[in-house]
Design an enzyme around this catalytic site. Structure first.
Site, PDB file in Angstrom:
ATOM      1  CB  SER A 160      -0.957   0.005   1.197  1.00 41.21           C
ATOM      2  OG  SER A 160      -2.049  -0.860   0.951  1.00 41.21           O
ATOM      3  CE  LYS A 191      -4.504   2.130  -0.299  1.00 47.56           C
ATOM      4  NZ  LYS A 191      -3.885   0.791  -0.213  1.00 47.56           N
ATOM      5  CB  SER A 237      -4.137   1.605   4.038  1.00 50.51           C
ATOM      6  OG  SER A 237      -3.383   1.158   2.928  1.00 50.51           O
TER       7      SER A 237
END
Length: 460
Positions: free
Chosen positions: A106, A109, A291
């Site tokens: 993640s 991102k 997240s």
């Protein structure tokens, strides 16, 4: 000093003339013989090359003595990659495979939101519209990528603060419908569901389907409500196989009952109502702090569309890298498969992240919104959970602003550290391979060791 030897050669020109004369009166016709001696060839001046003048000696670099070798050798990190950089000077203080592109989980991102802030801007909003249908009694619900749109009553708190609500949209449509003499008093019998703003697969082929039931990811469609959660107020909640159908049923119910069909809006159809998401600046924070995969995928797709790259998963490589180009960093090593980092097919070198985080720390362009949305060790978001920066690592509480990452074969963390000596470091840590949940504690311990060392961090 340069020393130059100059040698001068001398040239001689000598002429010898011998004249023989017959001095007798009868020698009028005598011939004179002249002997001219040949002149010698001048000796050339030799050329001596000039020695280069040595440059002034470089200033001595301080020897950095604070080692994190033990923390970096923690076996819980498995296949470890990492880099730490002095954000003020750009000096690489620590590096282990930092130039090798690898899966980020993640942490990807960060790239998605940085690209969105550049292409879309912090004030951009995702809009859901209803237009008049081609057939009598028909309206078209047109998705615009707003995955935060809620089916709950207006005023209800959901997982997404500031979300628009379907009942508000239904009220607008009903008022516009009844204000038109051609339709006033007649029922809305059919809702056409148009999710054509996004194209291609709704499910990235490399994702594990268990993410639906586990509550982390829905199919990505341009029309959905509440991130397609079963429970609109929960960050983690099971998702369905049909986000478009769930949204359509909720809107039809808000209109008082109608059938739903899949279709597209007529070109140029009159707008009966529209509602919009919170601004991208808010969506970025919602993406990073817990997240959120769903918003990340929506932002990635809309960014690609607005960048002119297309509207499918296959457009993200071009769209995201185009959005990142404004930051002046080389994107050639990046591989972008999705917007959330759930795919193991994404690849980003730690060195790219440490360079990007220098700009995030400096709030370049619109990146201040990204920095303000990051989790903070011991204080906010996914770095404030009970299993993060616990125990001795809590000495770095409040100092680490970073994005967490987790997939089945990797844990990651990347961001900035306000070190104990006042130095700002940017860093990226990857623990890849057959990792367990305790990799998070090993990552935090290494980040806390970076915090201890600051500018004195050694690469040994």
């Amino acid at each position: 000093m340069a020393y130059v030897a100059l040698l001068g050669g001398a040239a001689w020109a000598g002429t010898s003339v011998g004249a023989q004369e017959d001095r007798s009166a009868e020698a009028d016709a005598a011939s004179a013989v002249v002997d001219v001696a040949a002149s010698p060839t001048p000796t050339p001046t030799p050329t001596i090359p000039t020695r280069a003048v040595p440059a002034a000696p470089a200033g001595a670099s301080p020897v950095r003595t604070c080692s994190v070798a033990d923390a970096a050798a923690d076996p819980r990190l498995e296949q470890f990659q990492g880099r730490a950089v002095n954000a003020a000077t750009g000096e690489v203080l620590f590096d282990r495979g930092g130039s090798t592109p690898s899966r980020t989980a993640s942490v990807l991102k960060v790239l998605t939101t940085a690209a969105a802030l550049n292409v879309l801007g912090p004030d951009y909003r995702l809009t859901t519209r209803v237009v008049r249908g081609a057939e009598p009694g028909t309206v078209v619900l047109v998705g615009g990528g707003d995955v935060t749109l809620s089916r709950t009553p207006s005023g209800t708190t959901t997982a997404y603060a500031g979300a628009a609500h379907l009942d508000e949209l239904a009220d607008q449509v009903t008022a516009a419908w009844n204000a038109d003499p051609a339709t006033a008093g007649s029922p809305i019998t059919t809702v056409v569901l148009d999710s054509s703003y996004f194209s291609g697969d709704a499910w990235q082929p490399s994702w594990n389907r268990k993410e639906l039931a586990d509550g982390y990811m829905p199919p990505i469609t341009a029309l959905m409500v509440d991130g397609d959660r079963d429970s609109p107020a929960s960050n983690v909640s099971a998702r369905s196989d049909d986000p478009v159908g769930r949204a359509g049923s909720a809107f039809a119910a808000a209109l008082g009952g109608a059938t739903t069909v899949i279709g597209t809006a007529p070109v140029g159809a009159p707008v009966l109502g529209q509602v919009s998401s919170a601004p991208v600046s808010t969506l970025v924070k919602q993406t990073l702090i817990v997240s959120d995969n769903t918003i990340a995928e929506a932002l990635a797709r809309v960014t690609a569309i607005e960048a002119g790259a297309g509207s499918s998963f296959g457009s993200l490589q071009q769209g995201i890298t185009a959005g990142l180009a404004a930051y002046g960093l080389d994107t050639s090593a990046l591989r972008i498969v999705d917007g959330s980092g759930l795919s193991g097919g994404n690849a980003v070198p730690p060195s790219y992240l440490t360079s990007l985080f220098v700009q995030i720390e400096n709030r370049a362009g619109n990146l201040g919104w990204l920095y303000d949305g990051l989790p903070i060790s011991g204080e906010a978001g996914s770095l404030s959970y009970s299993d993060r920066f616990a125990g001795s690592s809590s000495r770095a509480d409040g100092a680490v602003h970073a994005k967490t990452g987790w997939i089945d074969d990797g844990y990651t963390l990347a961001g900035t550290i306000d070190a104990a000596d006042g130095t700002v470091l940017t860093f990226a840590i990857y623990a890849l391979g057959d990792v367990g949940d305790d990799a998070k504690q090993a990552i935090d311990a290494l980040a806390a060791a970076f915090w201890d060392c600051g500018a004195n961090l050694s690469d040994y």
